[in-house]
Design an enzyme around this catalytic site. Structure first.
Site, PDB file in Angstrom:
ATOM      1  CG  LEU A 117      -1.881  -0.888   1.228  1.00  0.00           C
ATOM      2  CD1 LEU A 117      -2.377  -1.140   2.722  1.00  0.00           C
ATOM      3  CD2 LEU A 117      -2.843  -0.732   0.404  1.00  0.00           C
ATOM      4  N   GLY A 118       1.844   1.195   0.553  1.00  0.00           N
ATOM      5  CA  GLY A 118       2.841   2.173   0.714  1.00  0.00           C
ATOM      6  C   GLY A 118       4.190   2.067   1.198  1.00  0.00           C
ATOM      7  CG  ASP A 238       4.420  13.839   8.842  1.00  0.00           C
ATOM      8  OD1 ASP A 238       4.766  14.988   8.092  1.00  0.00           O
ATOM      9  OD2 ASP A 238       4.897  12.869   8.366  1.00  0.00           O
TER      10      ASP A 238
HETATM   11  N1  LIG Z   1      -4.466   1.954   7.483  1.00  0.00           N
HETATM   12  C1  LIG Z   1      -4.127   2.016   6.000  1.00  0.00           C
HETATM   13  N2  LIG Z   1      -4.793   2.040   5.017  1.00  0.00           N
HETATM   14  C2  LIG Z   1      -4.678   1.995   3.930  1.00  0.00           C
HETATM   15  N3  LIG Z   1      -3.383   2.408   3.614  1.00  0.00           N
HETATM   16  C3  LIG Z   1      -2.486   2.686   4.671  1.00  0.00           C
HETATM   17  C4  LIG Z   1      -2.930   2.709   6.003  1.00  0.00           C
HETATM   18  N4  LIG Z   1      -1.897   3.080   6.481  1.00  0.00           N
HETATM   19  C5  LIG Z   1      -0.839   3.549   5.781  1.00  0.00           C
HETATM   20  N5  LIG Z   1      -1.179   3.336   4.499  1.00  0.00           N
HETATM   21  C6  LIG Z   1      -0.409   3.489   3.321  1.00  0.00           C
HETATM   22  O1  LIG Z   1       0.809   3.691   3.632  1.00  0.00           O
HETATM   23  C7  LIG Z   1       1.646   4.695   3.355  1.00  0.00           C
HETATM   24  C8  LIG Z   1       2.415   5.088   4.400  1.00  0.00           C
HETATM   25  O2  LIG Z   1       2.050   4.893   5.888  1.00  0.00           O
HETATM   26  P1  LIG Z   1       2.504   5.837   6.982  1.00  0.00           P
HETATM   27  O3  LIG Z   1       2.315   7.147   6.643  1.00  0.00           O
HETATM   28  O4  LIG Z   1       1.925   5.250   8.137  1.00  0.00           O
HETATM   29  O5  LIG Z   1       4.013   5.376   6.753  1.00  0.00           O
HETATM   30  P2  LIG Z   1       5.239   5.917   7.200  1.00  0.00           P
HETATM   31  O6  LIG Z   1       6.535   5.523   7.037  1.00  0.00           O
HETATM   32  O7  LIG Z   1       5.288   6.850   8.462  1.00  0.00           O
HETATM   33  O8  LIG Z   1       5.281   7.145   6.110  1.00  0.00           O
HETATM   34  P3  LIG Z   1       5.799   8.591   6.019  1.00  0.00           P
HETATM   35  O9  LIG Z   1       7.034   8.464   5.602  1.00  0.00           O
HETATM   36  O10 LIG Z   1       4.997   9.353   5.090  1.00  0.00           O
HETATM   37  O11 LIG Z   1       5.853   9.191   7.445  1.00  0.00           O
HETATM   38  C9  LIG Z   1       0.332   5.773   3.567  1.00  0.00           C
HETATM   39  O12 LIG Z   1       0.505   7.244   2.746  1.00  0.00           O
HETATM   40  C10 LIG Z   1      -0.882   5.132   2.952  1.00  0.00           C
HETATM   41  O13 LIG Z   1      -0.627   5.081   1.560  1.00  0.00           O
END
Ligand SMILES: Nc1ncnc2c1ncn2[C@@H]1O[C@H](COP(=O)(O)OP(=O)(O)OP(=O)(O)O)[C@@H](O)[C@H]1O
Length: 838
Positions: A117-118, A238
């Site tokens: 997803l990400g 953030d």
């Molecule tokens: N509950 C969820 N449902 C669907 N997609 C999600 C969910 N949580 C996170 N994602 C996807 O995963 C991506 C990254 O999640 P998250 O922001 O929590 O991670 P991060 O490593 O902290 O990212 P960042 O570098 O932006 O801080 C989000 O932008 C979203 O697209």
């Protein structure tokens, strides 16, 4: 088609294919077959490929299939195993492939990876099928590095506090965390599955921006979250469109806020390098102490972006952002801020004599923003500046000049115009350059843009009561009449609207107005209501039933619980048994909620501030009601403290652990819940990893910050302290069980910026020098993260986790520069103004 019919047709198909003598089951598709041919064809393919293995076996009984022999479809890049027995790639990410099964040993839930997803700063987020729950979840798989692990634990803590204490009924648009566990040394956190984020939504709309009624819809929901965060004294740090996700399924117009990985508690702001660049507030840009007002700034930027489709302050560097802010708002930060901010000289010149003061927008200023040439001369480097995307410069012009939707009638156009005026007035209150004048969530939540009331004149929010920062040195008399509300941040001028007092049994027991956030009063007016319970200052209780003591106007309701600051207790059952203004805490009320809402045990050392008068008998004093991460003495620069200073390693709850457990490089052996550390870590390489990380992603971070990084100093220090590294911490949390709590790992990372040190904590850090491993372990074991701590459900597997000062380093976050850069903006210089809204 029935199974039998299917089998029959497959058999005949097989016969036809095998014998070859009969008419073939297939024939060439010709275009002349009409417009439905395509659908028919795909129907046929679907039928023939459904249960394809079974079909093959019908055709050929000797056919065998093993999924294990399927080529792996990797989701992680790169997917070459470099560490952790080949399970991790060079970035310390777990190598994921489709259908990989991650198991939570404790709950026995299986997470079958389906897609990515990400990919963020902390690791990967995968969509997983959980057969035991019969649903999809989003699984955040944290990088296998101590700093990331620690920071993720912090996210877990904050989220659990929010989910369980402040948004118990899942009504305030905060993502639900389901459970967390260890898998192959990776901390995995499962969340409810959400849809796409608002940035992707804008992208899918060709960055044209959304209709104002949709902007209002989303803004109201985000505002609701901000109200809760304010009540919990938590700063998200953030907020950005990428961290606001649409709900999936039935209610696609709902949004939720995710990613509390950078969050902190108000008044305990340790990090100075926070917020994604486009959404970074002036005070953070300038290195000035910040509060929850930074989230309001980001929120304002998001609201404008939802309308315009493009970030308002899409600067390529901090200089560029500040310049845009000054140009768009026609104002610069007040001298009072510039005088004290750490980074003022990077962006401003001091005019010097009062006689040479320049006038900026009618105000006399002794600071003047550097021109590009002056910046170049001062920094020996040209400032990085991006292109300007709008036809206009001023905020009002940009919004009013944005193209209208096609085919609007005259009436519709004038309605849209007045909505835009409301929008301008609304966001001006949010992106107010002076954080002290910026609207708080309660102030902003009554704006006509959100409420939908006609906008006839500029909105004047009710004035704030004075926020009194909590000072750890305050001597608190714990009698209810003796001013403890002051120490808890309540100001005497908090105005009480006790309009509902007569219906609320709690009110009589809360004579001192409602609880404050960790940073002061909760504001005595506003929009919050029905059943929020603004609980009196520390030591107060709240229950699930309505319990409202603050004034608060209208909008937001449903059992919102604003915990009092330090040491408020929480329990489901009614428990206001006190009289004469006292709150009595029943014995079974076994845990406390700090100002941040985080539960912190009463028997740890530190200030008496958090001790409820009611709890004094039952508990020993608790430390300030801060997030455990704030108790971690972060890496302290040798420039500020001598290496022998107790502040370097301990003095606070977790800091003590930090000091005596400086082991490195975790090797948690057993996957699941019992990791343990048995290897030492090369602190220097750890530092290099960070440096690499920084260089890779964050070009803005200046090199001085890296070379003199406290992390570096800590790493070296910790090399000398690599013994006694094993502490036991229980870990685990049950899926779908908001009430189930567990004691959890409480290592919270901190990267310490000496200039950003909160003076309120220095005294805590410098006391309690006589620390032993045993009392550290027991103290840390007793850091409870949940307000309701039932020892019967604490029998989670323990894991052993080394902690050392280098591990405490927090990965520096700047997702805006890592995930979204100028290249994500349109190439044409004035793209959005030529786009016509659909
Ligand atoms: N509950 C969820 N449902 C669907 N997609 C999600 C969910 N949580 C996170 N994602 C996807 O995963 C991506 C990254 O999640 P998250 O922001 O929590 O991670 P991060 O490593 O902290 O990212 P960042 O570098 O932006 O801080 C989000 O932008 C979203 O697209």
């Amino acid at each position: 088609m029935s199974d039998q019919g299917m089998e029959k047709s497959v058999r005949s198909l097989g016969r036809a294919v095998i014998t070859g003598g009969e008419e073939s089951a297939f024939r060439r598709y010709t275009k002349d077959e009409g417009r439905f041919a395509r659908t028919e064809r795909s129907e046929l393919i679907k039928r023939l490929t459904k249960d394809i293995v079974g079909t093959y076996q019908l055709c050929n009984p000797k056919f065998k299939h093993s999924e294990a022999l399927n080529p792996k479809r990797y989701l992680t890049s790169p997917h070459i195993g470099e560490s952790n027995d080949g399970f991790d790639n060079t970035n310390s990410d777990l190598i994921l492939n489709v259908n990989l099964v991650l198991i939570n040993d404790r709950s026995q839930h299986r997470y079958i990876v389906k897609e990515l997803l990400g990919h963020g700063t902390f690791g990967q987020v995968a969509k997983c099928w959980v057969p035991e729950e019969n649903r999809y979840v989003a699984l955040k798989i944290i990088k296998n590095l101590p700093a990331y692990y620690n920071q993720a634990i912090h996210e877990v803590t904050i989220l659990r506090t929010l989910n369980e204490n402040f948004d118990r009924y899942n009504k305030h648009n905060i993502v639900r965390m389901l459970e967390f566990f260890l898998y192959r040394h990776h901390l995995c956190i499962s969340f409810e599955m959400l849809g796409i984020n608002l940035y992707d939504l804008l992208k899918s709309n060709n960055l044209k921006g959304l209709p104002l009624n949709v902007v209002r819809l989303f803004s109201n929901q985000i505002m609701c979250t901000l109200l809760v965060l304010k009540g919990a004294a938590i700063i998200h740090c953030d907020l950005k469109p990428e961290n606001i996700l649409l709900l999936e399924g039935l209610k696609p117009t709902g949004v939720k806020v995710i990613d509390f990985g950078s969050a902190c508690t108000e008044g305990h702001t340790v990090y100075s390098y926070i917020q994604s660049r486009y959404y970074r507030s002036p005070e953070v840009l300038l290195g000035y102490p910040y509060t929850a007002a930074i989230d309001m700034w980001s929120f304002g930027c998001i609201v404008v972006e939802l309308f315009l489709g493009l970030p308002l302050f899409a600067g390529s560097s901090e200089y560029d952002i500040l310049r845009r802010i000054i140009n768009v708002l026609g104002a610069q930060p007040p001298d009072s801020i510039l005088r004290e901010a750490k980074k003022t000289s990077s962006f401003f010149k001091h005019i010097g004599s009062i006689h040479r003061m320049e006038t900026f927008k009618g105000n006399k200023c002794v600071y003047h923003f550097l021109t590009e040439e002056e910046y170049n001369a001062r920094h020996q480097a040209k400032p990085i500046v991006g292109r300007w995307y709008f036809n206009q410069v001023k905020l009002d012009d940009i919004i009013l000049g944005y193209p209208y939707r096609k085919n609007l009638t005259k009436d519709e156009k004038s309605e849209e115009q007045s909505l835009r005026l409301a929008l301008i007035n609304f966001v001006r209150g949010l992106i107010e350059i002076d954080p002290k004048k910026r609207w708080t969530p309660l102030q902003a939540s009554q704006h006509p843009f959100l409420t939908g009331k006609p906008f006839t004149q500029p909105y004047h929010p009710p004035p704030l009561t004075h926020n009194t920062p909590i000072v750890s040195h305050v001597k608190v008399n714990h009698g209810p009449e003796q001013g403890h509300w002051l120490a808890s941040g309540l100001s005497p001028q908090v105005h009480m609207n006790l309009g509902v007092q007569h219906i609320n049994p709690c009110i009589q027991m809360m004579p001192f107005s409602h609880a404050s956030s960790g940073y002061g009063s909760c504001e005595s007016y506003g929009s919050f209501n029905e059943n929020p319970y603004f609980v009196g200052s520390y030591g107060s209780n709240c229950n699930e039933s309505s319990c409202l003591s603050g004034s608060c106007g209208s909008n937001y309701n449903d059992n919102l619980c604003f915990f009092g600051s330090y040491g408020s207790s929480y329990n489901d059952s009614p428990r206001f048994a006190g009289s004469n203004g006292e709150h009595r805490v029943p014995d079974y009320c076994s845990s406390t909620v700090g100002s941040s809402g985080l539960s912190i045990p009463m028997h740890i050392g530190g200030s008496n501030l958090g001790t409820s008068p009611d709890l004094r008998g039952a508990f020993r004093p608790m430390s300030l009601g801060a997030s455990p991460s704030q108790f971690t003495p972060p890496n302290i620069s040798p420039r500020k403290f001598s290496p022998n200073s107790p502040a370097n390693f301990h003095g606070s709850l977790l800091g003590k652990a930090t000091g005596v457990s400086p082991c490195h490089k975790k090797s948690w052996g057993h996957s699941g819940t019992i990791p343990h550390l048995n290897q030492h870590f090369d602190g220097v390489s750890q530092h290099r990893q960070f440096q690499h990380h920084l260089e890779g992603n964050y070009s803005e971070q200046n090199s001085e910050g890296l070379i003199n990084s406290p992390r570096n100093a800590q790493s070296i220090q910790s090399n000398r302290r690599n013994e006694r590294c094993q502490n036991e911490y229980p870990l685990g949390m049950a899926l779908n069980s908001p009430t189930s709590t567990s004691q959890t790992e409480s290592s919270f990372s901190s990267s310490f910026d000496p200039g950003n040190w909160d003076p309120n904590f220095s005294d805590l850090l410098l006391q309690d020098d006589d620390i032993t491993v045993s009392n550290l372990v027991s103290e840390i074991d007793n850091v409870h993260l949940a307000p309701k701590m039932d020892s019967s459900i604490l029998n989670f597997g323990t894991f052993r986790h080394a902690r050392d000062t280098s591990q405490m380093a927090r990965p520096i976050l700047n997702p805006a520069s890592s995930t979204r850069t100028d290249k994500h903006l349109p190439k044409c210089s004035k793209a959005p103004v030529h786009c016509v809204r659909q």
